[in-house]
Design a protein around this motif. Structure first.
Motif, PDB file in Angstrom:
ATOM      1  N   THR A 144      40.998 -39.801  57.483  1.00  0.00           N
ATOM      2  CA  THR A 144      42.288 -39.594  56.833  1.00  0.00           C
ATOM      3  C   THR A 144      42.259 -38.371  55.932  1.00  0.00           C
ATOM      4  O   THR A 144      43.237 -37.605  55.872  1.00  0.00           O
ATOM      5  CB  THR A 144      42.688 -40.837  56.017  1.00  0.00           C
ATOM      6  N   SER A 145      41.149 -38.154  55.251  1.00  0.00           N
ATOM      7  CA  SER A 145      41.013 -36.959  54.401  1.00  0.00           C
ATOM      8  C   SER A 145      41.094 -35.683  55.233  1.00  0.00           C
ATOM      9  O   SER A 145      41.782 -34.717  54.856  1.00  0.00           O
ATOM     10  CB  SER A 145      39.688 -37.004  53.643  1.00  0.00           C
ATOM     11  N   ASN A 177      44.617 -35.129  56.347  1.00  0.00           N
ATOM     12  CA  ASN A 177      45.414 -34.622  55.219  1.00  0.00           C
ATOM     13  C   ASN A 177      45.180 -33.133  54.998  1.00  0.00           C
ATOM     14  O   ASN A 177      46.107 -32.382  54.683  1.00  0.00           O
ATOM     15  CB  ASN A 177      45.056 -35.383  53.939  1.00  0.00           C
ATOM     16  N   ALA A 189      48.467 -32.331  57.342  1.00  0.00           N
ATOM     17  CA  ALA A 189      49.450 -32.378  56.250  1.00  0.00           C
ATOM     18  C   ALA A 189      49.275 -31.219  55.280  1.00  0.00           C
ATOM     19  O   ALA A 189      50.214 -30.828  54.594  1.00  0.00           O
ATOM     20  CB  ALA A 189      49.336 -33.708  55.501  1.00  0.00           C
ATOM     21  N   ARG A 190      48.035 -30.680  55.221  1.00  0.00           N
ATOM     22  CA  ARG A 190      47.692 -29.566  54.318  1.00  0.00           C
ATOM     23  C   ARG A 190      48.011 -29.899  52.862  1.00  0.00           C
ATOM     24  O   ARG A 190      48.383 -29.035  52.076  1.00  0.00           O
ATOM     25  CB  ARG A 190      48.415 -28.279  54.743  1.00  0.00           C
ATOM     26  N   ARG A 191      47.846 -31.187  52.534  1.00  0.00           N
ATOM     27  CA  ARG A 191      48.035 -31.617  51.152  1.00  0.00           C
ATOM     28  C   ARG A 191      46.974 -32.661  50.862  1.00  0.00           C
ATOM     29  O   ARG A 191      46.881 -33.661  51.542  1.00  0.00           O
ATOM     30  CB  ARG A 191      49.420 -32.221  50.930  1.00  0.00           C
ATOM     31  N   ILE A 192      46.170 -32.421  49.853  1.00  0.00           N
ATOM     32  CA  ILE A 192      45.123 -33.373  49.519  1.00  0.00           C
ATOM     33  C   ILE A 192      45.014 -33.591  48.017  1.00  0.00           C
ATOM     34  O   ILE A 192      44.730 -34.697  47.559  1.00  0.00           O
ATOM     35  CB  ILE A 192      43.757 -32.917  50.098  1.00  0.00           C
ATOM     36  N   SER A 214      48.508 -38.295  48.184  1.00  0.00           N
ATOM     37  CA  SER A 214      47.603 -37.945  49.267  1.00  0.00           C
ATOM     38  C   SER A 214      46.225 -38.570  49.063  1.00  0.00           C
ATOM     39  O   SER A 214      45.586 -39.028  50.016  1.00  0.00           O
ATOM     40  CB  SER A 214      47.467 -36.422  49.376  1.00  0.00           C
ATOM     41  N   ARG A 251      46.436 -42.135  49.933  1.00  0.00           N
ATOM     42  CA  ARG A 251      46.503 -42.318  51.381  1.00  0.00           C
ATOM     43  C   ARG A 251      45.102 -42.316  51.995  1.00  0.00           C
ATOM     44  O   ARG A 251      44.852 -43.001  52.987  1.00  0.00           O
ATOM     45  CB  ARG A 251      47.363 -41.227  52.009  1.00  0.00           C
ATOM     46  N   CYS A 252      44.184 -41.549  51.409  1.00  0.00           N
ATOM     47  CA  CYS A 252      42.805 -41.560  51.909  1.00  0.00           C
ATOM     48  C   CYS A 252      42.179 -42.947  51.723  1.00  0.00           C
ATOM     49  O   CYS A 252      41.507 -43.462  52.633  1.00  0.00           O
ATOM     50  CB  CYS A 252      41.969 -40.512  51.188  1.00  0.00           C
ATOM     51  N   PHE A 262      47.514 -42.779  59.898  1.00  0.00           N
ATOM     52  CA  PHE A 262      47.996 -41.510  59.349  1.00  0.00           C
ATOM     53  C   PHE A 262      49.387 -41.166  59.877  1.00  0.00           C
ATOM     54  O   PHE A 262      50.287 -40.833  59.102  1.00  0.00           O
ATOM     55  CB  PHE A 262      47.008 -40.398  59.687  1.00  0.00           C
ATOM     56  N   ILE A 295      53.360 -41.483  57.951  1.00  0.00           N
ATOM     57  CA  ILE A 295      54.366 -40.414  57.869  1.00  0.00           C
ATOM     58  C   ILE A 295      55.691 -40.889  58.448  1.00  0.00           C
ATOM     59  O   ILE A 295      56.773 -40.645  57.881  1.00  0.00           O
ATOM     60  CB  ILE A 295      53.866 -39.166  58.622  1.00  0.00           C
TER      61      ILE A 295
END
Length: 438
Positions: free
Chosen positions: A250-251, A254, A258-261, A266, A269-270, A305, A309
């Motif tokens: 998931t990381s 992301n 998603a390019r957001r961590i 975010s 979500r991990c 994942f 979304i």
């Protein structure tokens, strides 16, 4: 003297750590569910724990572990309220499942549902519905556990409550969230302790406590006999592997998709992806090995994942992502079990038969839960008992302005934040910047 004369230590560990995980669920709910009075979450959790325990140990356990079975559908006993020592470990196992399932269910409705409705939903789930499913799946004389298909003996494989606990509670909660519908809150009305500055760390701690509770629930009962004997370490190793696989995958998703961590939601979500990995192997934690646990958890994390979304952009409010991490992962795990597992009667030439039986049982549980939940929440809605006073106001606001709003994600739609504003999260010391948007 027999070393088990005073009971099995695993029973104490199971119920103790599951109760601790209920505190974890409360921290997760406070850190992810916007609410106008955060103490409503605390009260509902304490209230629900007491209700779950009393309803299950007085009545619910008989529907699962009663000495007689009604056609493999429901248990019953000729001497109610008489708990004998030979079934106490089983009752603690069932009670642990009820406590976890009711916590997962409340993640969808807590802070929104009326107190009377909360009482009815929790009571029926803990006293009747989950015990009935457990009788089907866990009891030797349950119809899913002991049946024939094409003249071959088949049985459902659901070692750690994949369908009994996780699937039933998350599906029921999702249907409740659908009945509650959309809501719209004003940020100036939001309790400052709801998603407050300190909850970044507390929510992470909450997820770790939830993980510990799931691991404790997966401990073998005293009726569980296998070789080799060290199945506790074996099961815990599989759970750790599945959690790590879910978090890692998931990381990476992301970061690269998603390019957001590096923001609150975010990061959560991990952790939720890791929980999805654990849920996905729950059906067969005892017979998977490390590579198979990692493989099933990786598939579940992928589904998690993309479904997270998808759900995030629907009208469903699922801030804890239980639809993706529990419902979807449970379905993946139930189907994967007879395909991946190599032990018991799940492999060899009869694999297709067991896969078909597993799929049939999955469809039955899904259909039964949908019908039961839809009728229950429809009745509560018709009786005007579904929403509490604040929720009724927030729902009317949302309905009134829905036609004027563009399509937005869950929290943006919830607070009417514009697309340039990040979701409200811990660390926002000054919320006045949002108020001009309202």
């Amino acid at each position: 003297m027999d070393e088990n004369y005073y009971g099995d230590i695993k029973t104490f560990l199971r119920i103790g750590l599951v109760l601790l995980s209920r505190m974890g669920f409360m921290l997760v709910q406070i850190g992810t569910i916007p609410i106008q009075n955060v103490y409503r979450i605390v009260f509902f959790n304490v209230f629900e724990i007491g209700l779950a325990i009393i309803s299950y140990v007085t009545i619910g356990y008989m529907f699962t572990y009663g000495e007689h079975s009604l056609a493999g559908i429901l248990g019953y006993t000729s001497s109610p309220f008489n708990i004998t020592s030979n079934i106490t470990d089983q009752i603690i196992f069932g009670l642990s499942g009820v406590l976890l399932g009711s916590a997962e269910l409340s993640c969808f409705t807590i802070g929104r549902i009326h107190l009377v409705a909360s009482f009815i939903v929790s009571l029926l789930y803990c006293m009747l519905y989950q015990p009935m499913l457990a009788h089907w799946i866990d009891r030797e004389d349950g119809w899913m556990r002991n049946n024939t298909l094409f003249d071959k003996k088949v049985e459902i494989k659901d070692y750690a409550g994949n369908m009994v606990v996780h699937l039933s509670s998350s599906l029921m909660g999702a249907i409740g969230a659908a009945f509650l519908g959309r809501r719209l809150m004003r940020l100036k009305d939001l309790d400052e302790r709801s998603i407050a500055r300190e909850y970044s760390a507390l929510t992470v701690i909450g997820y770790l406590l939830v993980l510990i509770g799931y691991a404790a629930f997966s401990l073998p009962t005293n009726q569980y006999v296998r070789t080799p004997d060290n199945y506790i370490a074996f099961i815990v190793l599989n759970i750790c592997t599945a959690f790590a696989t879910g978090v890692l995958l998931t990381s990476l998703l992301n970061i690269f998709i998603a390019r957001r961590i590096l923001n609150y939601w975010s990061v959560l979500r991990c952790f939720q992806g890791g929980i999805a990995g654990v849920i996905s192997i729950a059906a067969a934690t005892d017979i998977y090995n490390v590579p198979r646990s990692a493989g099933v958890a990786a598939v579940a994390a992928l589904f998690f994942f993309f479904f997270a979304i998808l759900v995030h952009n629907t009208l469903l409010e699922d801030n804890c992502n239980l639809i993706s991490s529990h419902l979807v992962a449970s379905i993946v795990g139930t189907i994967a079990c007879p395909i991946v597992a190599k032990k018991e009667n799940l492999g060899g030439r009869e694999k297709g038969t067991h896969l078909l039986w597993q799929f049939i049982c999955l469809l039955v549980v899904l259909a039964t839960t949908i019908v039961y939940s839809w009728l229950l929440f429809l009745l509560l809605s018709c009786c005007k008992l579904l929403r509490n006073k604040d929720e009724a106001l927030n729902h009317r606001r949302a309905v009134a302005v829905a036609k004027y709003l563009p399509r937005k994600s869950c929290l943006q739609r919830l607070f009417m934040i514009d697309s340039k504003t990040d979701h409200i999260a811990p660390g926002d010391g000054d919320r006045s910047k949002y108020l001009n948007e309202l």
